[in-house]
Design an enzyme around this catalytic site. Structure first.
Site, mmCIF file in Angstrom:
data_model
loop_
_atom_site.group_PDB
_atom_site.id
_atom_site.type_symbol
_atom_site.label_atom_id
_atom_site.label_comp_id
_atom_site.label_asym_id
_atom_site.label_seq_id
_atom_site.Cartn_x
_atom_site.Cartn_y
_atom_site.Cartn_z
ATOM 1 N N CYS A 177 0.869 -1.133 -0.350
ATOM 2 C CA CYS A 177 -0.048 0.278 0.046
ATOM 3 C C CYS A 177 0.664 0.540 0.085
ATOM 4 O O CYS A 177 0.497 2.414 -0.076
ATOM 5 C CB CYS A 177 -1.122 0.032 0.969
ATOM 6 S SG CYS A 177 -2.227 -1.721 1.358
ATOM 7 N N HIS A 226 -3.373 7.251 2.414
ATOM 8 C CA HIS A 226 -3.718 6.419 1.953
ATOM 9 C C HIS A 226 -5.016 6.023 1.973
ATOM 10 O O HIS A 226 -5.545 6.102 3.848
ATOM 11 C CB HIS A 226 -2.846 5.233 2.274
ATOM 12 C CG HIS A 226 -3.152 3.865 1.926
ATOM 13 N ND1 HIS A 226 -3.399 2.938 0.706
ATOM 14 C CD2 HIS A 226 -3.044 2.406 3.568
ATOM 15 C CE1 HIS A 226 -4.045 2.339 1.207
ATOM 16 N NE2 HIS A 226 -3.568 1.728 2.337
ATOM 17 N N ASN A 232 -10.125 0.187 -0.081
ATOM 18 C CA ASN A 232 -8.968 0.332 -0.367
ATOM 19 C C ASN A 232 -7.982 -0.304 -1.248
ATOM 20 O O ASN A 232 -8.198 -1.684 -1.741
ATOM 21 C CB ASN A 232 -7.838 -0.686 1.136
ATOM 22 C CG ASN A 232 -6.683 -0.509 1.544
ATOM 23 O OD1 ASN A 232 -5.858 -0.338 0.381
ATOM 24 N ND2 ASN A 232 -6.543 -1.046 2.689
HETATM 25 O O1 UT7 Z 1 -4.063 -0.773 3.810
HETATM 26 C C1 UT7 Z 1 -3.295 -1.198 4.526
HETATM 27 C C2 UT7 Z 1 -3.388 -1.609 6.048
HETATM 28 N N1 UT7 Z 1 -4.193 -1.901 6.015
HETATM 29 C C3 UT7 Z 1 -5.263 -1.617 7.266
HETATM 30 O O2 UT7 Z 1 -4.951 0.009 7.104
HETATM 31 C C4 UT7 Z 1 -6.829 -2.123 7.873
HETATM 32 C C5 UT7 Z 1 -6.793 -1.967 9.602
HETATM 33 N N2 UT7 Z 1 -7.185 -2.510 10.203
HETATM 34 C C6 UT7 Z 1 -8.699 -1.969 10.133
HETATM 35 O O3 UT7 Z 1 -9.086 -0.628 9.033
HETATM 36 C C7 UT7 Z 1 -9.678 -2.950 11.151
HETATM 37 O O4 UT7 Z 1 -8.813 -2.934 12.194
HETATM 38 C C8 UT7 Z 1 -10.567 -3.532 10.590
HETATM 39 C C9 UT7 Z 1 -11.730 -2.570 10.009
HETATM 40 C C10 UT7 Z 1 -9.807 -5.296 9.337
HETATM 41 C C11 UT7 Z 1 -11.109 -4.453 11.390
HETATM 42 O O5 UT7 Z 1 -11.792 -3.174 11.991
HETATM 43 P P1 UT7 Z 1 -12.059 -3.737 14.082
HETATM 44 O O6 UT7 Z 1 -12.652 -1.910 14.619
HETATM 45 O O7 UT7 Z 1 -10.086 -3.565 14.170
HETATM 46 O O8 UT7 Z 1 -12.227 -4.769 14.872
HETATM 47 P P2 UT7 Z 1 -11.600 -6.147 14.853
HETATM 48 O O9 UT7 Z 1 -10.571 -6.997 14.092
HETATM 49 O O10 UT7 Z 1 -11.095 -5.489 16.351
HETATM 50 O O11 UT7 Z 1 -12.502 -7.078 15.149
HETATM 51 C C12 UT7 Z 1 -14.066 -6.472 15.650
HETATM 52 C C13 UT7 Z 1 -14.874 -7.859 15.620
HETATM 53 C C14 UT7 Z 1 -15.056 -9.279 15.584
HETATM 54 O O12 UT7 Z 1 -16.057 -10.029 16.195
HETATM 55 P P3 UT7 Z 1 -15.482 -10.696 17.740
HETATM 56 O O13 UT7 Z 1 -14.739 -11.040 17.866
HETATM 57 O O14 UT7 Z 1 -15.683 -8.959 18.926
HETATM 58 O O15 UT7 Z 1 -17.045 -11.403 18.120
HETATM 59 C C15 UT7 Z 1 -14.784 -9.095 14.026
HETATM 60 O O16 UT7 Z 1 -14.765 -10.729 14.496
HETATM 61 O O17 UT7 Z 1 -15.635 -7.733 14.158
HETATM 62 C C16 UT7 Z 1 -15.944 -9.067 14.330
HETATM 63 N N3 UT7 Z 1 -15.428 -8.404 11.764
HETATM 64 C C17 UT7 Z 1 -16.689 -8.633 11.230
HETATM 65 N N4 UT7 Z 1 -18.356 -8.375 11.585
HETATM 66 C C18 UT7 Z 1 -19.052 -8.112 10.343
HETATM 67 C C19 UT7 Z 1 -14.397 -8.494 11.610
HETATM 68 N N5 UT7 Z 1 -15.055 -8.126 9.684
HETATM 69 C C20 UT7 Z 1 -16.176 -7.579 10.238
HETATM 70 C C21 UT7 Z 1 -16.850 -7.534 8.975
HETATM 71 N N6 UT7 Z 1 -18.403 -7.535 9.659
HETATM 72 N N7 UT7 Z 1 -16.953 -8.220 7.650
#
Ligand code: UT7
Length: 326
Positions: free
Chosen positions: A116, A253, A283
């Protein structure tokens, strides 16, 4: 060449494939929903390349637009850098394929792989060629078909990425050696290979012999992004000799609206100076910054002479920032 030659952006172009994929489209086959995706990422939809569209096809369309804006033709191009993590083939470089498709003459062409952060890295590489007089008309392209790397059963990643390309033309121009000069004024590049496991693709020619799928520990990447990008931004600004208050447009980004806002807040840049395309582009990895730049120019917000701050973070981990005056 004078001592104060700058690499100036003389043209910008973007390309989005026509296929729109909404959050509801994804919710039809993976356990997710529109409300979660919008709240956690700001993404409403993303583009997906057609099956017969390769990364180079998107790159060529963006490049043609950038060349037209610069008043240049393919015949003028003596250097092509393609920042991509989704090349058409393992080799040759997508840049060489773009050169052939554009009909550009023999020159320099290679890919830059910093995921990225690729466009930020490629701009810095091209800057060094242009200011040394080694390239007079450089195409710097960020182009990706990230949807090809998705594990469509992994809701933590497959909702985040999209396809697209953006390109800029860089040409040498004499400057005064001040911050009023047009062109690239400063940059800072960083990598920390020890954090590879946070974001990678689990395949490759010399290991599995397959392309592989994208794997990410999203919340850890998130934390790293918000905390560490600011240091690189401030280092680039110091090299350029500018302050955050002087920045007209912050073009980050486009990974996640919450990351954009978190970084802007840390830097003291208010939301009215931030270009965000994440809602409709998602992204697009190395393509996201030039696509956001093209969008801001097309809608009239970004104008010649303005001071732009670009930053990115991605797999590697890699991150970095560029300060330039349009
Ligand atoms: O370009 C390269 C760099 N990449 C990035 O910058 C991405 C960086 N990360 C992010 O943007 C965020 O961390 C995410 C959008 C990927 C995830 O958001 P988050 O607030 O960090 O959520 P999390 O990973 O801590 O997950 C929270 C909950 C989990 O459920 P439990 O364990 O709390 O029950 C996940 O399983 O959200 C769940 N979850 C989803 N639920 C519905 C994860 N993905 C999804 C989804 N739909 N698509």
């Amino acid at each position: 060449m004078t001592a104060n030659v700058r690499s100036v952006v003389t043209g910008v172009g973007g390309c989005l494939p026509p296929g729109v994929v909404t959050n509801d489209d994804l919710a039809a086959f993976v356990d997710t929903n529109d409300a979660w995706i919008v709240e956690r990422t700001g993404i409403h939809s993303r583009r997906r390349a057609a099956e017969d569209q390769a990364t180079s096809d998107l790159a060529v369309e963006a490049a043609r637009k950038a060349l037209a804006q610069a008043g240049r033709s393919a015949d003028d191009v003596d250097m092509i850098l393609v920042a991509t993590t989704t090349p058409d083939l393992t080799f040759p470089a997508t840049a060489a394929i773009v050169q052939r498709k554009l009909g550009a003459p023999v020159g320099i062409a290679f890919d830059v792989q910093a995921v990225c952060s690729g466009f930020v890295y490629a701009l810095a590489v091209a800057d060094n060629f242009v200011v040394r007089g080694l390239a007079r008309c450089a195409l710097v392209i960020g182009a990706e078909t990230m949807t090809r790397l998705m594990d469509w059963t992994d809701r933590g990643t497959c909702v985040l990425f999209g396809d697209g390309a953006g390109a800029v033309v860089l040409e040498p121009r004499a400057g005064e050696g001040t911050t009023a000069d047009r062109g690239i004024l400063g940059f800072a590049l960083r990598a920390d290979g020890a954090k590879q496991d946070l974001l990678y693709v689990d395949g490759g020619p010399s290991t599995t012999g397959t392309v592989g799928k994208l794997r990410m520990q999203g919340n850890q990447v998130f934390r790293h992004a918000v905390v560490n990008i600011s240091e690189a931004v401030l280092a680039a600004a110091e090299t350029a000799g500018v302050t955050m208050a002087q920045v007209d447009w912050f073009i980050p980004h486009q990974a996640n609206q919450r990351i954009l806002e978190g970084v802007a807040k840390r830097l003291g840049i208010d939301g009215t100076r931030v270009i965000s395309t994440v809602a409709e582009h998602a992204n697009t990895s190395a393509a996201s910054i030039p696509l956001a730049l093209a969008t801001g120019i097309e809608d009239g917000r970004i104008r010649p002479g303005q001071l732009l701050l670009l930053e990115a973070m991605g797999g590697g981990l890699t991150w970095g920032a560029v300060v330039l005056r349009l």
